[in-house]
Design a protein around this motif. Structure first.
Motif, PDB file in Angstrom:
ATOM      1  N   GLU A 154     -21.323   2.922  13.480  1.00  0.00           N
ATOM      2  CA  GLU A 154     -20.674   2.708  14.784  1.00  0.00           C
ATOM      3  C   GLU A 154     -21.018   1.326  15.335  1.00  0.00           C
ATOM      4  N   SER A 227     -20.783   8.717  19.479  1.00  0.00           N
ATOM      5  CA  SER A 227     -20.162   8.438  18.185  1.00  0.00           C
ATOM      6  C   SER A 227     -20.049   9.731  17.385  1.00  0.00           C
ATOM      7  N   THR A 243     -26.058   1.545  14.648  1.00  0.00           N
ATOM      8  CA  THR A 243     -25.250   0.867  15.661  1.00  0.00           C
ATOM      9  C   THR A 243     -25.910  -0.411  16.156  1.00  0.00           C
TER      10      THR A 243
END
Length: 282
Positions: A154, A227, A243
């Motif tokens: 993500e 996410s 991320t």
């Protein structure tokens, strides 16, 4: 061609307006691009789900584990990234970067299998409330599927080394660095050992990382749920998000300025290399 160049090539195909309603042509183009890339390495399964009257698609590639002398029924490692984007932006970091890394992991693990069987999934409708991953996680749970680990990719490509560039929810700024020059690894308690292992392998690829475990499905820190790992937490699976921390670092989040030019491709390349090392080390 170098890994960095291959990642850039993917970004140039995926970073376009691709909201499934407002930019349906771009959405379909990206869906087809992912399907074509996956199809180089095996048959592509389409998991279809409905959102109202709209039919939506998660694209799935299964890659076998290393061949063994004796049959071992190892559980899957599932790696996912969403391919839809919000309206009004080419959504380069969110989440063309995740898709680009997903495609390169497919390439690497097709050529040299991992210890565990892998299932790579490009999720649809993340921006509308994690709908693709929620439908799929519920299906796996209903089928009694075991997972060794779920990894959600993500936003992986934005880095800012200036002091104060990294923000945090709540009190976490007391424990983590103020510079946004690391990759974040956020998992539920069941992933603690994997978070530590993955963090070590990130450093071998030259990428700084910070990890966080969150209890109670992340409900105490809602920002950790934003996410496609969150539906897997909800179904009781070990799952983590990789991320760059999205809007807590990247000022271009959900804006027209989320372009390829805003990304740090060396950082993205290191993240991809570190993930491959980390997954091989599980």
């Amino acid at each position: 061609m170098t890994l960095k160049q291959r990642l850039l090539n993917h970004l140039q195909e995926v970073a376009r307006e691709r909201d499934p309603y407002i930019a349906s042509a771009g959405h379909f183009f990206v869906q087809e691009y992912i399907r074509q890339q996956f199809s180089q390495y095996g048959s592509v399964e389409i998991h279809t789900f409905k959102v109202g009257s709209k039919s939506c698609s998660n694209l799935i590639l299964n890659l076998p584990a290393q061949p063994r002398k004796y049959p071992v029924n190892l559980p899957l490692i599932l790696i996912g990234a969403h391919y839809d984007g919000v309206p009004g932006t080419v959504a380069a970091d969110d989440n063309a970067t995740g898709v680009a890394v997903l495609l390169e992991l497919a390439r690497s693990f097709a050529q040299e299998p991992a210890k565990y069987p892998l299932r790579l999934i490009a999720f649809d409708m993340e921006e509308y409330g994690l709908l693709g991953s929620a439908d799929y996680a519920a299906l796996l749970h209903q089928q009694g599927e075991r997972l060794r680990l779920m990894i959600s990719l993500e936003m992986l490509g934005y880095k800012d080394s200036t002091a104060g560039s990294q923000k945090y929810p709540g009190f976490l700024d007391k424990f983590y660095p103020s510079r946004g020059d690391f990759i974040g690894l956020i998992g539920n308690l069941r992933t603690l050992g994997d978070l530590i292992s993955l963090s070590r392998n990130m450093s071998k690829a030259g990428v700084s990382s910070q990890w966080l475990t969150t209890p109670n499905r992340g409900l105490f820190v809602p920002q950790t749920r934003l996410s496609d790992h969150a539906p897997f937490w909800d179904q009781g699976y070990p799952a983590m998000m990789v991320t760059d921390t999205a809007f807590m670092r990247n000022p271009n989040y959900h804006k027209p300025s989320d372009t390829i030019a805003s990304l740090d491709l060396d950082f993205l390349t290191g993240v991809c290399e570190g993930l491959e090392l980390g997954i091989r080390g599980l």
